[in-house]
Design an enzyme around this catalytic site. Structure first.
Site, short mmCIF file in Angstrom:
data_model
loop_
_atom_site.label_atom_id
_atom_site.label_comp_id
_atom_site.label_asym_id
_atom_site.label_seq_id
_atom_site.Cartn_x
_atom_site.Cartn_y
_atom_site.Cartn_z
N GLY A 128 7.60 7.94 5.42
CA GLY A 128 7.52 9.31 4.92
C GLY A 128 8.72 10.14 5.34
CG ASP A 129 9.41 10.44 9.37
OD1 ASP A 129 8.60 11.36 9.10
OD2 ASP A 129 9.22 9.62 10.28
#
Length: 304
Positions: free
Chosen positions: A248-249
């Site tokens: 997600g980052d």
């Protein structure tokens, strides 16, 4: 300039073993130490993509020194507030199933919080602050709201990758980008998000509530992007998921990197999905080469 904020960084101790038997002596097959934390991951991916950023938050002790020196070696600017106590060590155990043991982290004093806010006060127009991750229990649960309010007052844009309850406190300040996954989006609206159509419906509600751009990740089902004028669905490349840590980052970093280069949200979204997949298919964070390999597999479909 992009700034990333990690309130509770870590040293991630990644341990690989063939099998773990509780109550006996176990030996590892491989170990790796890396700086951890969602904002730090964003800074590391941005750096690999040629985008400068400055990582901030709280660091302390010998583990905090390790994190800062590691980031500096990678060419990442740092501006952390130093605190009493050691930055936490999180254990990522890969032995069949993936198991994580996360430490609490140091206590953060009101003085340290004040020093952080002073750093945020320096941001202004043309700056982006990426707030990522949860709030430690020792800190006021209003800290994100306080920081976003400072940015809004000074003209800096904010990007937020956090749980649903935290999003509720900041939407009124019109964040540039938010990136919930489908579980977090469902938590926000107390609904189950079963696919892309649901994600777009409720993603539009986030836009109506103030978000300028929304990306919702749907794991193997793809991802969606929503703004006031556009809505897209993206397929994800096929591959073996080796680790979900940092995916997600990487999506956040990929979107911001491509957007700053092209100002094209559709292509930034494509790059975001390829970046997240590249990390998921790797042990560690994505690389530019892996992203470029996966880009042709990301199909973008427009929703009317």
């Amino acid at each position: 300039m992009i700034y990333t904020l990690t309130l509770n960084p870590s040293v991630d101790y990644i341990v690989e073993a063939g099998e773990i038997v509780l109550g006996t002596l176990n030996r590892t097959s491989h170990e790796t130490k890396l700086p951890g934390g969602k904002g730090i991951n964003v800074s590391r991916v941005l750096r690999s993509l040629g985008i400068e950023s400055k990582a901030t938050g709280f660091l302390g002790g010998f583990t905090g020194k390790y994190v800062e020196e590691f980031l500096n070696r990678e060419g990442i600017y740092t501006g952390f507030v130093k605190v009493e106590g050691d930055t936490r060590i999180n254990i990522k155990l890969k032995a069949g199933k993936e198991t994580e043991i996360n430490a609490r982290g140091p206590e953060i004093s009101s003085l340290a919080i004040g020093l952080l806010k002073e750093k945020i006060q320096q941001l202004g127009k043309d700056d982006y602050l990426i707030l990522a991750g949860s709030i430690p229990s020792s800190m006021p649960q209003t800290i994100y709201q306080d920081i976003v309010r400072i940015c809004k007052k000074n003209g800096a844009e904010v990007v937020i990758d956090a749980e649903g309850d935290l999003l509720k406190t900041v939407l009124e300040y019109k964040p540039f980008l938010i990136k919930p996954n489908h579980h977090e989006l469902g938590q926000f609206f107390d609904r189950e998000i079963s696919g892309a159509e649901d994600a777009i419906v409720y993603g539009k509600k986030l836009v109506e509530a103030g978000a300028k751009n929304v990306i919702v990740s749907l794991a193997e089902k793809g991802a969606v992007y929503i703004s006031e004028t556009e809505a897209f669905y993206a397929t994800v490349p096929q591959g073996e998921v080796k680790s979900s840590v940092g995916a997600g980052d990487s999506m956040v970093a990929g979107f911001m990197a491509q957007f700053l280069k092209s100002s094209d949200c559709k292509e930034a979204f494509r790059f975001s999905v390829a970046s997240g997949s590249a990390t998921a298919f790797s042990i560690g964070l994505c690389t530019p080469g892996k992203i470029e390999t996966l880009l042709p597999e990301v199909e973008i479909h427009e929703y009317q």
